[in-house]
Design a protein around this motif. Structure first.
Motif, mmCIF file in Angstrom:
data_model
loop_
_atom_site.group_PDB
_atom_site.id
_atom_site.type_symbol
_atom_site.label_atom_id
_atom_site.label_comp_id
_atom_site.label_asym_id
_atom_site.label_seq_id
_atom_site.Cartn_x
_atom_site.Cartn_y
_atom_site.Cartn_z
ATOM 1 N N ARG A 133 -32.773 -36.125 51.253
ATOM 2 C CA ARG A 133 -34.149 -36.238 51.720
ATOM 3 C C ARG A 133 -35.063 -35.309 50.908
ATOM 4 O O ARG A 133 -34.613 -34.366 50.284
ATOM 5 C CB ARG A 133 -34.237 -35.916 53.207
ATOM 6 N N ASN A 134 -36.355 -35.597 50.973
ATOM 7 C CA ASN A 134 -37.377 -34.831 50.249
ATOM 8 C C ASN A 134 -37.205 -34.886 48.734
ATOM 9 O O ASN A 134 -37.589 -33.970 48.010
ATOM 10 C CB ASN A 134 -37.414 -33.369 50.723
ATOM 11 N N THR A 135 -36.610 -35.962 48.270
ATOM 12 C CA THR A 135 -36.532 -36.272 46.842
ATOM 13 C C THR A 135 -36.741 -37.781 46.698
ATOM 14 O O THR A 135 -36.820 -38.508 47.695
ATOM 15 C CB THR A 135 -35.179 -35.883 46.223
ATOM 16 N N LEU A 136 -36.774 -38.265 45.461
ATOM 17 C CA LEU A 136 -36.921 -39.708 45.252
ATOM 18 C C LEU A 136 -35.625 -40.473 45.477
ATOM 19 O O LEU A 136 -35.593 -41.703 45.328
ATOM 20 C CB LEU A 136 -37.457 -39.975 43.848
ATOM 21 N N THR A 137 -34.564 -39.766 45.852
ATOM 22 C CA THR A 137 -33.332 -40.450 46.267
ATOM 23 C C THR A 137 -33.130 -40.299 47.778
ATOM 24 O O THR A 137 -32.007 -40.147 48.257
ATOM 25 C CB THR A 137 -32.115 -39.904 45.501
ATOM 26 N N ASP A 138 -34.213 -40.361 48.523
ATOM 27 C CA ASP A 138 -34.117 -40.215 49.976
ATOM 28 C C ASP A 138 -33.868 -41.525 50.702
ATOM 29 O O ASP A 138 -33.489 -41.523 51.870
ATOM 30 C CB ASP A 138 -35.362 -39.525 50.534
ATOM 31 N N THR A 139 -34.065 -42.644 50.027
ATOM 32 C CA THR A 139 -33.745 -43.951 50.609
ATOM 33 C C THR A 139 -32.933 -44.751 49.601
ATOM 34 O O THR A 139 -32.963 -44.472 48.388
ATOM 35 C CB THR A 139 -35.007 -44.756 50.965
ATOM 36 N N LEU A 140 -32.238 -45.752 50.100
ATOM 37 C CA LEU A 140 -31.436 -46.577 49.203
ATOM 38 C C LEU A 140 -32.319 -47.323 48.213
ATOM 39 O O LEU A 140 -32.046 -47.336 46.999
ATOM 40 C CB LEU A 140 -30.608 -47.570 50.020
ATOM 41 N N ASP A 141 -33.388 -47.946 48.679
ATOM 42 C CA ASP A 141 -34.241 -48.728 47.787
ATOM 43 C C ASP A 141 -34.868 -47.864 46.701
ATOM 44 O O ASP A 141 -34.914 -48.248 45.531
ATOM 45 C CB ASP A 141 -35.335 -49.435 48.591
ATOM 46 N N SER A 142 -35.372 -46.693 47.084
ATOM 47 C CA SER A 142 -35.982 -45.809 46.096
ATOM 48 C C SER A 142 -34.953 -45.345 45.074
ATOM 49 O O SER A 142 -35.241 -45.252 43.871
ATOM 50 C CB SER A 142 -36.611 -44.595 46.792
ATOM 51 N N THR A 143 -33.733 -45.059 45.534
ATOM 52 C CA THR A 143 -32.680 -44.599 44.623
ATOM 53 C C THR A 143 -32.314 -45.679 43.617
ATOM 54 O O THR A 143 -32.217 -45.413 42.404
ATOM 55 C CB THR A 143 -31.439 -44.189 45.425
ATOM 56 N N LEU A 144 -32.079 -46.890 44.093
ATOM 57 C CA LEU A 144 -31.712 -47.977 43.194
ATOM 58 C C LEU A 144 -32.815 -48.255 42.174
ATOM 59 O O LEU A 144 -32.546 -48.472 40.984
ATOM 60 C CB LEU A 144 -31.392 -49.231 43.999
ATOM 61 N N GLU A 145 -34.046 -48.242 42.642
ATOM 62 C CA GLU A 145 -35.170 -48.474 41.738
ATOM 63 C C GLU A 145 -35.250 -47.368 40.688
ATOM 64 O O GLU A 145 -35.467 -47.631 39.495
ATOM 65 C CB GLU A 145 -36.471 -48.543 42.532
ATOM 66 N N LEU A 146 -35.064 -46.137 41.120
ATOM 67 C CA LEU A 146 -35.131 -45.004 40.194
ATOM 68 C C LEU A 146 -34.038 -45.085 39.139
ATOM 69 O O LEU A 146 -34.300 -44.882 37.940
ATOM 70 C CB LEU A 146 -35.008 -43.701 40.978
ATOM 71 N N LEU A 147 -32.822 -45.384 39.545
ATOM 72 C CA LEU A 147 -31.720 -45.476 38.587
ATOM 73 C C LEU A 147 -31.977 -46.567 37.552
ATOM 74 O O LEU A 147 -31.703 -46.383 36.362
ATOM 75 C CB LEU A 147 -30.413 -45.741 39.336
#
Length: 246
Positions: A133-147
């Protein structure tokens, strides 16, 4: 399937390097993710930790850094520690804001920094994002998009259950992250940050081991934040997880 059981040294910040290695050995573990905050704060110390780890018959699994990928540059000191440690992987953080609180400009900044970080680390060092939490990998969708946006082969992600996340949802996240998975932080919290024996969330951790075994890829599963910061709790949890794996 090759699952390596290891220890995050931040679990025992109260112990010195020899104490961490002794705790890992008593629990039958194979390696350590050394934290940069206490045990590996600089390259000289990291070199000593590398030698001590080798002499204890353990492996250096990774450097657990607190580097925040945002702004310009700044990764070289962390990379110097990782190289002195002989770490094949560095844990970093995808900025210091959650996805809901991040502007498009901030997200672009984090992506740019992660690309620069990955390019500096290559070849030979993998960059793994903390799933937190409190990063751009705090949700699954945000993490996948970021990667996908970072688009570097040596950038991946750790998995751990989110705070108060139901078992089925946590396991869904793990399955979705498998193509980018670089490690697992293993602990049992419920509710919120109340620390329990690993067996108290048997459905979660038995399910996670099944997902990892079915995936057929090597992965480090590293114990973190055991109840009361007690080495005896680590021994109990490690013994239970080995039974699950066998």
């Amino acid at each position: 399937m090759s699952i390596t059981l290891g220890l995050c040294s931040v679990t025992f910040r109260q112990l010195d390097v020899d104490g961490v290695l002794a705790a890992a050995a008593r629990a039958g573990l194979e390696g350590v993710e050394w934290g940069s905050d206490v045990h590996c704060p600089d390259p000289w110390t990291a070199g000593k930790v590398r030698d001590a780890t080798r002499d204890a018959g353990q492996r250096v699994l990774s450097l657990g850094s607190y580097y925040r990928a945002e702004g310009g540059g700044g990764f070289e000191p962390t990379l110097d520690v990782a190289r002195a440690l002989g770490a094949p992987r560095v844990r970093v953080w995808a900025g210091a804001r959650g996805s809901d609180a991040s502007s498009p400009a901030h997200r672009t900044e984090v992506i740019r920094n992660l690309r620069e970080t990955a390019d500096a680390a290559a070849p030979g060092v993998v960059v793994a994002l903390e799933y937190h939490r409190n990063t751009l990998t705090d949700t699954l969708d945000s993490t996948l998009e970021l990667l996908r946006e970072v688009g570097r082969e040596n950038v991946g992600v750790y998995w751990q259950p989110n705070v108060d996340q139901p078992d089925d949802d946590a396991l869904r996240h793990l399955r979705a992250l498998l193509p980018w998975l670089r490690g697992v932080h293993c602990f049992s919290w419920w509710p919120f940050d109340a620390r329990l024996p690993l067996e108290a969330r048997e459905g979660l951790w038995r399910g996670a081991m099944e997902v990892l075994q079915e995936a057929g890829k090597p992965v480090d599963v590293m114990f973190e934040f055991v109840p009361e910061d007690a080495p005896e709790a680590l021994e109990r949890d490690a013994g239970w997880l080995r039974e699950i794996l066998s």
